[in-house]
Design an enzyme around this catalytic site. Structure first.
Site: not given
Ligand code: 5GP
Length: 146
Positions: A40, A109
């Site tokens: 992440d 995810h």
């Molecule tokens: P959600 O909010 O959808 O549960 O989690 C999305 C996750 O994706 C977040 O923890 C955020 O830090 C991560 N994330 C967002 N953009 C990117 C990116 O461009 N690359 C990576 N590796 N992680 C990302």
């Protein structure tokens, strides 16, 4: 459903879809025919890994059984590696469904975060340098038992 209660349809241009297509870089921890695990970019603790299916699923509601099983099996492998590399038992498994729950990327995810729920950093808040993520990804990948 989004914050406005509108259902979200899968967007082929979401950031994780672009990773799966090889269009943007990421720090890989593990990959097989149905899943991908990577660092992440805005970790809530050191060693925060995301595991995604190679299926176009917005959230848990869309996830097919074979991909659900594959994601969990990959989670087990990653968690074992995190425990070994970070020498800590506590690994948070988190998964957000819908914008109201805080989901920000609409490709299903699972978060695996070496931390305690009482010590968790802010969600998707602070970007970590690529070199540091690369180093951790390498350490985790090296001890994954396939
Ligand atoms: P959600 O909010 O959808 O549960 O989690 C999305 C996750 O994706 C977040 O923890 C955020 O830090 C991560 N994330 C967002 N953009 C990117 C990116 O461009 N690359 C990576 N590796 N992680 C990302």
């Amino acid at each position: 459903m989004s914050q406005t209660n509108q259902p979200i349809t899968y967007d082929d241009n979401n950031i994780f879809a672009k990773m799966l297509n090889g269009d943007i870089p990421y720090h890989k921890v593990y990959e097989d025919d149905k899943t991908l695990a990577f660092m992440d970019i805005m970790p809530q603790a050191k060693g925060h890994v995301l595991v995604i299916p190679k299926q176009k699923a917005v959230d848990l509601a869309d996830l097919e059984a074979e991909y659900a099983a594959a994601v969990l099996m990959t989670c087990k492998k990653v968690m074992q590696a995190q425990r070994q590399v970070f020498e800590r038992e506590g690994i948070i498994q988190m998964q957000l469904n819908g914008a109201q729950a805080g989901q920000t990327v609409f490709h299903y995810h699972v978060h695996l975060i070496p931390s305690s729920i009482h010590e968790l950093g802010r969600h998707a808040a602070t970007q970590v340098e690529s070199d540091r993520l690369a180093d951790i990804a390498k350490q985790l990948a090296a001890v994954i038992v396939d």
